[in-house]
Design a protein around this motif. Structure first.
Motif, PDB file in Angstrom:
ATOM      1  N   LEU A   1       0.960  -1.211  -0.042  1.00 43.02           N
ATOM      2  CA  LEU A   1      -0.172   0.100  -0.079  1.00 43.02           C
ATOM      3  C   LEU A   1       0.834   1.290   0.155  1.00 43.02           C
ATOM      4  N   ILE A   2       0.316   2.415  -0.585  1.00 40.34           N
ATOM      5  CA  ILE A   2       1.065   3.657  -0.737  1.00 40.34           C
ATOM      6  C   ILE A   2       0.161   4.730  -0.011  1.00 40.34           C
ATOM      7  N   ASP A   3       0.701   5.325   1.034  1.00 43.76           N
ATOM      8  CA  ASP A   3      -0.114   6.471   1.647  1.00 43.76           C
ATOM      9  C   ASP A   3       0.310   7.685   0.866  1.00 43.76           C
ATOM     10  N   THR A   4      -0.567   8.178   0.169  1.00 41.37           N
ATOM     11  CA  THR A   4      -0.183   9.082  -0.842  1.00 41.37           C
ATOM     12  C   THR A   4      -0.412  10.753  -0.076  1.00 41.37           C
ATOM     13  N   HIS A   5      -0.604  10.927   1.063  1.00 39.48           N
ATOM     14  CA  HIS A   5      -0.674  12.135   1.762  1.00 39.48           C
ATOM     15  C   HIS A   5      -0.632  11.995   3.019  1.00 39.48           C
ATOM     16  N   ALA A   6       0.576  12.258   3.737  1.00 44.56           N
ATOM     17  CA  ALA A   6       0.759  12.211   5.201  1.00 44.56           C
ATOM     18  C   ALA A   6       1.568  13.315   5.692  1.00 44.56           C
ATOM     19  N   HIS A   7       1.295  13.921   6.716  1.00 45.71           N
ATOM     20  CA  HIS A   7       1.804  15.135   7.620  1.00 45.71           C
ATOM     21  C   HIS A   7       3.075  14.388   8.557  1.00 45.71           C
ATOM     22  N   LEU A   8       3.983  13.671   7.983  1.00 44.02           N
ATOM     23  CA  LEU A   8       4.990  13.080   8.776  1.00 44.02           C
ATOM     24  C   LEU A   8       5.711  14.255   9.892  1.00 44.02           C
ATOM     25  N   ASP A   9       5.913  15.536   9.306  1.00 37.15           N
ATOM     26  CA  ASP A   9       6.692  16.386  10.168  1.00 37.15           C
ATOM     27  C   ASP A   9       5.861  16.565  11.726  1.00 37.15           C
ATOM     28  N   GLU A  10       4.239  16.301  11.388  1.00 40.73           N
ATOM     29  CA  GLU A  10       3.547  16.522  12.656  1.00 40.73           C
ATOM     30  C   GLU A  10       3.521  15.268  13.477  1.00 40.73           C
ATOM     31  N   VAL A  11       4.084  14.000  13.027  1.00 43.54           N
ATOM     32  CA  VAL A  11       4.204  12.640  13.765  1.00 43.54           C
ATOM     33  C   VAL A  11       5.108  12.832  14.753  1.00 43.54           C
ATOM     34  N   GLU A  12       4.658  12.442  16.209  1.00 43.89           N
ATOM     35  CA  GLU A  12       5.680  12.521  17.243  1.00 43.89           C
ATOM     36  C   GLU A  12       6.586  11.244  17.118  1.00 43.89           C
ATOM     37  N   ASP A  13       6.268  10.319  17.330  1.00 41.00           N
ATOM     38  CA  ASP A  13       7.271   9.034  17.264  1.00 41.00           C
ATOM     39  C   ASP A  13       7.275   8.431  15.946  1.00 41.00           C
ATOM     40  N   LEU A  14       8.138   9.076  15.050  1.00 44.48           N
ATOM     41  CA  LEU A  14       8.207   8.629  13.629  1.00 44.48           C
ATOM     42  C   LEU A  14       8.885   7.027  13.621  1.00 44.48           C
ATOM     43  N   ASP A  15       9.789   6.704  14.355  1.00 42.85           N
ATOM     44  CA  ASP A  15      10.420   5.343  13.993  1.00 42.85           C
ATOM     45  C   ASP A  15       9.135   4.507  14.337  1.00 42.85           C
TER      46      ASP A  15
ATOM     47  N   ILE B   1     -15.998   6.801  18.556  1.00 41.65           N
ATOM     48  CA  ILE B   1     -14.568   6.488  18.902  1.00 41.65           C
ATOM     49  C   ILE B   1     -13.523   7.131  17.966  1.00 41.65           C
ATOM     50  N   LYS B   2     -12.782   8.145  18.744  1.00 37.23           N
ATOM     51  CA  LYS B   2     -11.912   9.047  18.011  1.00 37.23           C
ATOM     52  C   LYS B   2     -10.758   8.491  18.234  1.00 37.23           C
ATOM     53  N   TYR B   3      -9.896   8.296  16.900  1.00 33.54           N
ATOM     54  CA  TYR B   3      -8.569   7.973  17.186  1.00 33.54           C
ATOM     55  C   TYR B   3      -7.504   8.897  16.245  1.00 33.54           C
ATOM     56  N   GLN B   4      -6.334   8.947  16.670  1.00 34.76           N
ATOM     57  CA  GLN B   4      -5.459   9.755  15.809  1.00 34.76           C
ATOM     58  C   GLN B   4      -4.950   8.781  14.699  1.00 34.76           C
ATOM     59  N   ALA B   5      -4.701   9.236  13.482  1.00 32.44           N
ATOM     60  CA  ALA B   5      -4.163   8.441  12.573  1.00 32.44           C
ATOM     61  C   ALA B   5      -2.605   8.336  12.304  1.00 32.44           C
ATOM     62  N   TYR B   6      -2.037   7.375  11.869  1.00 34.24           N
ATOM     63  CA  TYR B   6      -0.913   7.101  11.556  1.00 34.24           C
ATOM     64  C   TYR B   6      -0.816   6.265  10.061  1.00 34.24           C
ATOM     65  N   PRO B   7       0.303   6.416   9.612  1.00 29.33           N
ATOM     66  CA  PRO B   7       0.303   5.741   8.302  1.00 29.33           C
ATOM     67  C   PRO B   7      -0.284   4.240   7.984  1.00 29.33           C
ATOM     68  N   ALA B   8      -0.048   3.656   9.306  1.00 32.05           N
ATOM     69  CA  ALA B   8      -0.598   2.219   9.105  1.00 32.05           C
ATOM     70  C   ALA B   8      -2.124   2.261   8.889  1.00 32.05           C
ATOM     71  N   ASP B   9      -2.678   3.160   9.456  1.00 35.22           N
ATOM     72  CA  ASP B   9      -4.156   3.342   9.127  1.00 35.22           C
ATOM     73  C   ASP B   9      -4.479   3.291   7.512  1.00 35.22           C
ATOM     74  N   ILE B  10      -3.622   3.308   6.828  1.00 35.53           N
ATOM     75  CA  ILE B  10      -3.969   3.289   5.461  1.00 35.53           C
ATOM     76  C   ILE B  10      -4.734   1.985   4.962  1.00 35.53           C
ATOM     77  N   VAL B  11      -4.674   0.888   6.043  1.00 36.51           N
ATOM     78  CA  VAL B  11      -5.272  -0.304   6.015  1.00 36.51           C
ATOM     79  C   VAL B  11      -7.136   0.021   6.157  1.00 36.51           C
ATOM     80  N   ARG B  12      -7.207   0.923   6.916  1.00 31.94           N
ATOM     81  CA  ARG B  12      -8.603   1.418   7.012  1.00 31.94           C
ATOM     82  C   ARG B  12      -9.212   2.106   5.851  1.00 31.94           C
ATOM     83  N   SER B  13      -8.330   2.903   5.293  1.00 37.85           N
ATOM     84  CA  SER B  13      -8.645   3.384   3.754  1.00 37.85           C
ATOM     85  C   SER B  13      -8.925   2.517   2.566  1.00 37.85           C
ATOM     86  N   LEU B  14      -8.136   1.324   2.835  1.00 42.13           N
ATOM     87  CA  LEU B  14      -8.293   0.154   1.800  1.00 42.13           C
ATOM     88  C   LEU B  14      -9.677  -0.307   2.212  1.00 42.13           C
ATOM     89  N   LYS B  15      -9.875  -0.509   3.354  1.00 45.28           N
ATOM     90  CA  LYS B  15     -10.962  -1.435   3.864  1.00 45.28           C
ATOM     91  C   LYS B  15     -12.458  -0.744   3.227  1.00 45.28           C
TER      92      LYS B  15
END
Ligand SMILES: [Zn+2]
Length: 265
Positions: A8-22, A217-231
């Motif tokens: 999968l490819i996450d085509t739009h992510a604001h990684l500069d705003e993600v705290e724990d990037l590793d 139920i609210k949650y903050q998204a990370y690139p791994a949540d691309i799976v939710r977009s896919l589904k």
């Protein structure tokens, strides 16, 4: 078959705003993400985005932007500096974004429509001149955003997280442009409708992380949540996950010119 087997490819992510990037990037790899397009939005976030792409070279590909939300705090010379910054670094990027128009009244109060259009046209002109694809933010400005992109002569455009009119969506598709689906495809009626009305040929996936999603139920998204977009795309269109994964990934590789760089596993 586990979801991990999809690429999968996450085509739009604001990684500069993600705290724990590793951690976020590790989890993305686990989820089958093979590329992330990191978008910048202004003079401050653009160099951070380039640094992140340098650090995670094998998976993060940068785009530099000038977001309508940032215009309110910028004077004309800062806007010019940002345009110059984008141009000076253009060869390091896979695209230009996040850019666009936002006609929410709070955004207009900070930067009126004319200022927004002027900045958008200037950055679209850079995209045209350097043949770069653009990632467009269009909120309550769907028709104007589409018209300016088309008039600019830019050939590749994705209207990210599209929630606008069906009439404009038809124009977007007829022009060969794309929309991208976020995890809001799980619950947001307008976004669901847009996904339903767009064939896989014109669709890509994204997270817009670290945006907060969800109704009850609210949650903050990370690139791994691309799976939710896919589904959610697969459910809306009654297609198998692997069909959506294969086509949207193929689209993203072509759109951002990444076919050579991204190693498929
Ligand atoms: Zn965004």
């Amino acid at each position: 078959m586990s979801i991990k087997t999809y690429q999968l490819i996450d085509t739009h992510a604001h990684l500069d705003e993600v705290e724990d990037l590793d951690k976020a990037i590790g989890e993305a790899r686990e989820a089958g993400v093979i590329a992330i397009i990191a978008v910048g939005q202004d003079y401050e976030s653009n160099p951070k985005t380039l640094d992140i792409a340098e650090k995670y070279k094998d998976i993060v590909h940068p785009a530099l932007g000038l977001h309508p939300w940032s215009l309110g705090k910028m004077d004309a010379s800062k806007i010019d500096l940002t345009l110059k910054q984008i141009e000076d670094n253009i060869e390091r990027t896979v695209g230009i974004g996040e850019i666009g128009l936002d006609y929410d009244k709070r955004v207009i109060a900070a930067a009126d429509k004319e200022r927004q259009k002027e900045a958008f046209k200037a950055v679209l002109e850079l995209a045209r001149r350097y043949s770069k694809p653009v990632s467009v933010h269009a909120r309550y400005s769907w028709k104007d955003s589409f018209d300016l992109v088309k008039e600019s002569g830019v050939k590749r455009a994705v209207f990210h997280w599209y929630t606008g009119f069906s009439s404009v969506l038809r124009e977007i598709i007829n022009e060969g442009y794309f929309i991208s689906a976020t995890p809001a495809g799980e619950y947001h009626d307008e976004h669901k409708r847009a996904i339903r009305e767009t064939s896989l040929e014109n669709l890509m996936l994204e997270t817009d992380c670290p945006v907060t999603y969800g109704r009850e139920i609210k949650y903050q998204a990370y690139p791994a949540d691309i799976v939710r977009s896919l589904k959610s795309v697969a459910h809306i269109k009654s297609l198998a996950f692997f069909v959506v994964a294969a086509k949207t990934t193929e689209n993203a590789l072509r759109f951002f010119g990444l076919a050579e760089q991204v190693k498929k596993i």
